[in-house]
Write a protein that holds these residues in place. Structure first.
Motif, mmCIF file in Angstrom:
data_model
loop_
_atom_site.group_PDB
_atom_site.id
_atom_site.type_symbol
_atom_site.label_atom_id
_atom_site.label_comp_id
_atom_site.label_asym_id
_atom_site.label_seq_id
_atom_site.Cartn_x
_atom_site.Cartn_y
_atom_site.Cartn_z
ATOM 1 N N SER A 75 0.848 -1.188 0.000
ATOM 2 C CA SER A 75 0.000 0.000 0.000
ATOM 3 C C SER A 75 0.886 1.241 0.000
ATOM 4 C CB SER A 75 -0.917 -0.009 1.226
ATOM 5 O OG SER A 75 -1.753 1.131 1.221
ATOM 6 N N LEU A 76 0.962 1.902 -1.150
ATOM 7 C CA LEU A 76 1.831 3.066 -1.283
ATOM 8 C C LEU A 76 1.214 4.294 -0.634
ATOM 9 C CD1 LEU A 76 4.510 3.997 -2.582
ATOM 10 C CD2 LEU A 76 3.188 4.612 -4.621
ATOM 11 N N PHE A 77 -0.058 4.552 -0.950
ATOM 12 C CA PHE A 77 -0.819 5.635 -0.336
ATOM 13 C C PHE A 77 -2.156 5.077 0.132
ATOM 14 C CE2 PHE A 77 1.819 7.777 -3.610
ATOM 15 C CZ PHE A 77 2.624 8.513 -2.750
ATOM 16 N N ASP A 78 -3.022 5.963 0.620
ATOM 17 C CA ASP A 78 -4.302 5.515 1.155
ATOM 18 C C ASP A 78 -5.135 4.796 0.103
ATOM 19 O OD1 ASP A 78 -6.421 5.190 2.908
ATOM 20 O OD2 ASP A 78 -7.335 7.103 2.344
ATOM 21 N N LYS A 79 -5.082 5.258 -1.160
ATOM 22 C CA LYS A 79 -5.935 4.687 -2.203
ATOM 23 C C LYS A 79 -5.147 4.170 -3.397
ATOM 24 C CE LYS A 79 -10.087 7.324 -1.073
ATOM 25 N NZ LYS A 79 -11.178 8.188 -1.595
ATOM 26 N N ILE A 80 -3.850 3.964 -3.237
ATOM 27 C CA ILE A 80 -3.015 3.452 -4.328
ATOM 28 C C ILE A 80 -2.141 2.317 -3.817
ATOM 29 C CG2 ILE A 80 -1.217 3.977 -6.012
ATOM 30 C CD1 ILE A 80 -2.223 6.801 -6.146
#
Length: 202
Positions: free
Chosen positions: A174-179
């Motif tokens: 999980s790189l960011f919250d939605k990516i």
């Protein structure tokens, strides 16, 4: 007067339970259903049964759309597009005249089912089952490997060939919250390789 006070207290209690009871379930991270898009590249070897050299390395651009339920179960629909150029035939063939090379363009229509079995911090593992159908969009045969003199383009394209099943697993970060970034090795009857790409939730 006492009845009014009791009614007000009861109303305040019900309102408090309703408000505080919903604050946890309204958080985005526990939302039941989320949708996503998934651009990726498939890198691997594909088996070309009629070629002299049966295994060919290829990079296939692909795209999935789907949904995830309760952050565990996912279903997605996707498309692969790839070209196979200069497929060399063996000397033997069933019908005369015998071509010795061929170009093809294929589209695979995919249906994936995934389930998350492991998660720790930002890492997760999701095994998946993939059902896909091959559609032959274009076929061009070269007779005696002379591209300028004798060529034959299939009159049957496009057409659906077969439906197959493959298995694999997503290794996700999980790189960011939605990516998310993922690496997903998989095996099917004519190909072995891995998907590499991103998942974007909305």
């Amino acid at each position: 007067m006492k009845v009014r006070i009791k009614v007000l207290i009861l109303s305040f209690g019900l309102l408090s339970v309703t408000v505080f009871g919903q604050t946890d379930t309204d958080k985005p991270q526990v939302r039941k259903t989320s949708f996503f898009i998934e651009p990726y590249v498939y890198l691997g070897y594909i088996n070309v049964s009629r070629a002299t050299n049966p295994w060919m390395f290829t990079a296939i651009p692909s795209f999935n759309i789907g949904f995830k339920y309760k952050d565990k179960f996912s279903m997605q629909l996707g498309i692969d597009y790839y070209e196979l150029n200069e497929l060399r035939y063996n000397n033997r063939c069933a019908f005369y005249p015998c071509p010795n090379a061929e170009d093809r363009k294929n589209i695979d229509v995919l249906l994936d089912i995934k389930y998350k079995v492991f998660q720790r911090d930002k890492f997760s593992i999701e095994p998946f089952l993939n059902v896909y159908s091959e559609v032959l969009m274009y076929e061009l045969k070269y007779y005696f490997h002379n591209k300028e003199i004798e060529q034959w383009e299939s009159d049957w394209t496009p057409y659906l060939t077969f439906t197959f099943v493959s298995i694999g697993a997503y290794f996700t970060y999980s790189l960011f919250d939605k990516i998310d970034l993922f690496f997903a090795p998989n095996i099917r009857y004519d190909t072995f390789g891995a998907r590499m790409g991103t998942t974007c939730y909305f």
